[in-house]
Motif scaffolding. Structure first.
Motif, PDB file in Angstrom:
ATOM      1  N   MET A 191      44.370  40.715  28.897  1.00  0.00           N
ATOM      2  CA  MET A 191      43.747  39.879  29.900  1.00  0.00           C
ATOM      3  C   MET A 191      43.098  40.788  30.935  1.00  0.00           C
ATOM      4  O   MET A 191      43.520  41.913  31.127  1.00  0.00           O
ATOM      5  CB  MET A 191      44.772  38.941  30.526  1.00  0.00           C
ATOM      6  CG  MET A 191      45.744  39.566  31.510  1.00  0.00           C
ATOM      7  SD  MET A 191      46.877  38.356  32.184  1.00  0.00           S
ATOM      8  CE  MET A 191      48.326  39.370  32.263  1.00  0.00           C
ATOM      9  N   ARG A 192      42.053  40.283  31.574  1.00  0.00           N
ATOM     10  CA  ARG A 192      41.366  41.046  32.614  1.00  0.00           C
ATOM     11  C   ARG A 192      41.775  40.465  33.966  1.00  0.00           C
ATOM     12  O   ARG A 192      41.655  39.282  34.192  1.00  0.00           O
ATOM     13  CB  ARG A 192      39.862  40.981  32.436  1.00  0.00           C
ATOM     14  CG  ARG A 192      39.133  41.898  33.390  1.00  0.00           C
ATOM     15  CD  ARG A 192      37.709  42.154  32.927  1.00  0.00           C
ATOM     16  NE  ARG A 192      37.110  43.246  33.634  1.00  0.00           N
ATOM     17  CZ  ARG A 192      37.172  44.524  33.277  1.00  0.00           C
ATOM     18  NH1 ARG A 192      37.820  44.857  32.194  1.00  0.00           N
ATOM     19  NH2 ARG A 192      36.593  45.453  33.980  1.00  0.00           N
ATOM     20  N   ILE A 193      42.255  41.344  34.845  1.00  0.00           N
ATOM     21  CA  ILE A 193      42.708  40.904  36.163  1.00  0.00           C
ATOM     22  C   ILE A 193      41.855  41.553  37.250  1.00  0.00           C
ATOM     23  O   ILE A 193      41.271  42.623  37.043  1.00  0.00           O
ATOM     24  CB  ILE A 193      44.195  41.239  36.387  1.00  0.00           C
ATOM     25  CG1 ILE A 193      44.434  42.717  36.169  1.00  0.00           C
ATOM     26  CG2 ILE A 193      45.078  40.392  35.507  1.00  0.00           C
ATOM     27  CD1 ILE A 193      45.782  43.185  36.628  1.00  0.00           C
ATOM     28  N   TYR A 194      41.774  40.876  38.389  1.00  0.00           N
ATOM     29  CA  TYR A 194      41.007  41.329  39.539  1.00  0.00           C
ATOM     30  C   TYR A 194      41.889  41.213  40.774  1.00  0.00           C
ATOM     31  O   TYR A 194      42.692  40.288  40.871  1.00  0.00           O
ATOM     32  CB  TYR A 194      39.764  40.458  39.730  1.00  0.00           C
ATOM     33  CG  TYR A 194      38.896  40.383  38.506  1.00  0.00           C
ATOM     34  CD1 TYR A 194      37.860  41.276  38.314  1.00  0.00           C
ATOM     35  CD2 TYR A 194      39.110  39.397  37.539  1.00  0.00           C
ATOM     36  CE1 TYR A 194      37.056  41.208  37.193  1.00  0.00           C
ATOM     37  CE2 TYR A 194      38.313  39.327  36.411  1.00  0.00           C
ATOM     38  CZ  TYR A 194      37.279  40.225  36.242  1.00  0.00           C
ATOM     39  OH  TYR A 194      36.502  40.162  35.136  1.00  0.00           O
TER      40      TYR A 194
ATOM     41  N   ASN B 270      51.362  40.409  28.114  1.00  0.00           N
ATOM     42  CA  ASN B 270      52.792  40.169  28.329  1.00  0.00           C
ATOM     43  C   ASN B 270      53.431  41.142  29.318  1.00  0.00           C
ATOM     44  O   ASN B 270      54.645  41.275  29.359  1.00  0.00           O
ATOM     45  CB  ASN B 270      53.533  40.216  26.989  1.00  0.00           C
ATOM     46  CG  ASN B 270      53.374  41.560  26.306  1.00  0.00           C
ATOM     47  OD1 ASN B 270      52.616  42.408  26.758  1.00  0.00           O
ATOM     48  ND2 ASN B 270      54.087  41.753  25.207  1.00  0.00           N
ATOM     49  N   ASP B 271      52.621  41.808  30.132  1.00  0.00           N
ATOM     50  CA  ASP B 271      53.144  42.771  31.114  1.00  0.00           C
ATOM     51  C   ASP B 271      53.771  41.991  32.276  1.00  0.00           C
ATOM     52  O   ASP B 271      53.091  41.270  33.003  1.00  0.00           O
ATOM     53  CB  ASP B 271      52.003  43.660  31.610  1.00  0.00           C
ATOM     54  CG  ASP B 271      52.483  44.804  32.470  1.00  0.00           C
ATOM     55  OD1 ASP B 271      53.330  44.570  33.357  1.00  0.00           O
ATOM     56  OD2 ASP B 271      52.000  45.932  32.262  1.00  0.00           O
ATOM     57  N   HIS B 272      55.077  42.162  32.471  1.00  0.00           N
ATOM     58  CA  HIS B 272      55.801  41.402  33.488  1.00  0.00           C
ATOM     59  C   HIS B 272      55.335  41.724  34.908  1.00  0.00           C
ATOM     60  O   HIS B 272      55.333  40.850  35.771  1.00  0.00           O
ATOM     61  CB  HIS B 272      57.312  41.629  33.359  1.00  0.00           C
ATOM     62  CG  HIS B 272      57.874  41.031  32.116  1.00  0.00           C
ATOM     63  ND1 HIS B 272      58.046  39.688  31.945  1.00  0.00           N
ATOM     64  CD2 HIS B 272      58.283  41.609  30.955  1.00  0.00           C
ATOM     65  CE1 HIS B 272      58.539  39.453  30.761  1.00  0.00           C
ATOM     66  NE2 HIS B 272      58.701  40.605  30.121  1.00  0.00           N
ATOM     67  N   TYR B 273      54.947  42.961  35.140  1.00  0.00           N
ATOM     68  CA  TYR B 273      54.462  43.337  36.474  1.00  0.00           C
ATOM     69  C   TYR B 273      53.233  42.512  36.853  1.00  0.00           C
ATOM     70  O   TYR B 273      53.166  41.923  37.933  1.00  0.00           O
ATOM     71  CB  TYR B 273      54.146  44.839  36.528  1.00  0.00           C
ATOM     72  CG  TYR B 273      53.545  45.260  37.849  1.00  0.00           C
ATOM     73  CD1 TYR B 273      54.357  45.480  38.949  1.00  0.00           C
ATOM     74  CD2 TYR B 273      52.170  45.423  38.000  1.00  0.00           C
ATOM     75  CE1 TYR B 273      53.819  45.861  40.169  1.00  0.00           C
ATOM     76  CE2 TYR B 273      51.626  45.802  39.209  1.00  0.00           C
ATOM     77  CZ  TYR B 273      52.447  46.013  40.294  1.00  0.00           C
ATOM     78  OH  TYR B 273      51.896  46.379  41.500  1.00  0.00           O
ATOM     79  N   TRP B 274      52.248  42.467  35.947  1.00  0.00           N
ATOM     80  CA  TRP B 274      51.003  41.754  36.255  1.00  0.00           C
ATOM     81  C   TRP B 274      51.216  40.245  36.253  1.00  0.00           C
ATOM     82  O   TRP B 274      50.559  39.534  37.020  1.00  0.00           O
ATOM     83  CB  TRP B 274      49.889  42.167  35.301  1.00  0.00           C
ATOM     84  CG  TRP B 274      49.495  43.589  35.506  1.00  0.00           C
ATOM     85  CD1 TRP B 274      49.609  44.616  34.619  1.00  0.00           C
ATOM     86  CD2 TRP B 274      48.953  44.170  36.705  1.00  0.00           C
ATOM     87  NE1 TRP B 274      49.172  45.785  35.177  1.00  0.00           N
ATOM     88  CE2 TRP B 274      48.757  45.541  36.461  1.00  0.00           C
ATOM     89  CE3 TRP B 274      48.617  43.672  37.958  1.00  0.00           C
ATOM     90  CZ2 TRP B 274      48.231  46.406  37.412  1.00  0.00           C
ATOM     91  CZ3 TRP B 274      48.094  44.532  38.909  1.00  0.00           C
ATOM     92  CH2 TRP B 274      47.911  45.884  38.640  1.00  0.00           C
ATOM     93  N   LEU B 275      52.128  39.758  35.434  1.00  0.00           N
ATOM     94  CA  LEU B 275      52.437  38.322  35.473  1.00  0.00           C
ATOM     95  C   LEU B 275      53.057  37.934  36.820  1.00  0.00           C
ATOM     96  O   LEU B 275      52.756  36.873  37.367  1.00  0.00           O
ATOM     97  CB  LEU B 275      53.366  37.952  34.315  1.00  0.00           C
ATOM     98  CG  LEU B 275      52.743  38.071  32.915  1.00  0.00           C
ATOM     99  CD1 LEU B 275      53.795  37.824  31.837  1.00  0.00           C
ATOM    100  CD2 LEU B 275      51.579  37.092  32.771  1.00  0.00           C
ATOM    101  N   ARG B 276      53.881  38.797  37.391  1.00  0.00           N
ATOM    102  CA  ARG B 276      54.436  38.541  38.730  1.00  0.00           C
ATOM    103  C   ARG B 276      53.342  38.594  39.786  1.00  0.00           C
ATOM    104  O   ARG B 276      53.317  37.791  40.714  1.00  0.00           O
ATOM    105  CB  ARG B 276      55.536  39.554  39.056  1.00  0.00           C
ATOM    106  CG  ARG B 276      56.854  39.260  38.374  1.00  0.00           C
ATOM    107  CD  ARG B 276      58.009  40.057  38.989  1.00  0.00           C
ATOM    108  NE  ARG B 276      57.724  41.473  39.198  1.00  0.00           N
ATOM    109  CZ  ARG B 276      57.957  42.444  38.307  1.00  0.00           C
ATOM    110  NH1 ARG B 276      58.488  42.142  37.140  1.00  0.00           N
ATOM    111  NH2 ARG B 276      57.693  43.694  38.597  1.00  0.00           N
ATOM    112  N   ARG B 277      52.428  39.566  39.670  1.00  0.00           N
ATOM    113  CA  ARG B 277      51.322  39.665  40.627  1.00  0.00           C
ATOM    114  C   ARG B 277      50.437  38.416  40.554  1.00  0.00           C
ATOM    115  O   ARG B 277      49.947  37.946  41.574  1.00  0.00           O
ATOM    116  CB  ARG B 277      50.463  40.905  40.365  1.00  0.00           C
ATOM    117  CG  ARG B 277      51.176  42.243  40.488  1.00  0.00           C
ATOM    118  CD  ARG B 277      51.549  42.683  41.898  1.00  0.00           C
ATOM    119  NE  ARG B 277      52.577  41.953  42.560  1.00  0.00           N
ATOM    120  CZ  ARG B 277      53.908  42.099  42.371  1.00  0.00           C
ATOM    121  NH1 ARG B 277      54.353  42.954  41.482  1.00  0.00           N
ATOM    122  NH2 ARG B 277      54.773  41.400  43.051  1.00  0.00           N
ATOM    123  N   LEU B 278      50.268  37.888  39.344  1.00  0.00           N
ATOM    124  CA  LEU B 278      49.500  36.638  39.189  1.00  0.00           C
ATOM    125  C   LEU B 278      50.225  35.466  39.844  1.00  0.00           C
ATOM    126  O   LEU B 278      49.611  34.644  40.520  1.00  0.00           O
ATOM    127  CB  LEU B 278      49.272  36.327  37.707  1.00  0.00           C
ATOM    128  CG  LEU B 278      48.085  36.987  37.041  1.00  0.00           C
ATOM    129  CD1 LEU B 278      48.156  36.796  35.530  1.00  0.00           C
ATOM    130  CD2 LEU B 278      46.792  36.431  37.589  1.00  0.00           C
TER     131      LEU B 278
END
Length: 80
Positions: free
Chosen positions: A1-4, A30-38
């Protein structure tokens, strides 16, 4: 996924050890760090809107604006 990064936030990437760029970055789905940031809205999946800034050229600044159909003013001397 692409995040900003969310507008106005500086978000650190724990793997690359730098700030997440404005143009975004691809990360694992499935990266838990980025899912939390989202989930806490530190990052987003939507790209930021790009606002184009148009600066006037020197030639545009020197031209006087004349309305269409109007005659430009001429200076009349007082020696009549």
């Amino acid at each position: 996924m692409r995040i900003y990064p969310s507008p106005g936030l500086l978000v650190r990437d724990p793997v690359k050890r730098d700030a997440l760029p404005e143009e975004g970055r691809e990360v694992a789905d499935n990266d838990h760090y980025w899912l939390r940031r989202l989930s806490c809205n530190d990052v987003t999946l939507t790209a930021p809107k790009v606002v184009a800034v148009v600066e006037p050229t020197p030639a545009d600044e020197e031209k006087p604006a004349v309305a269409k159909g109007a005659k430009p003013e001429t200076s009349k001397g007082s020696d009549s």
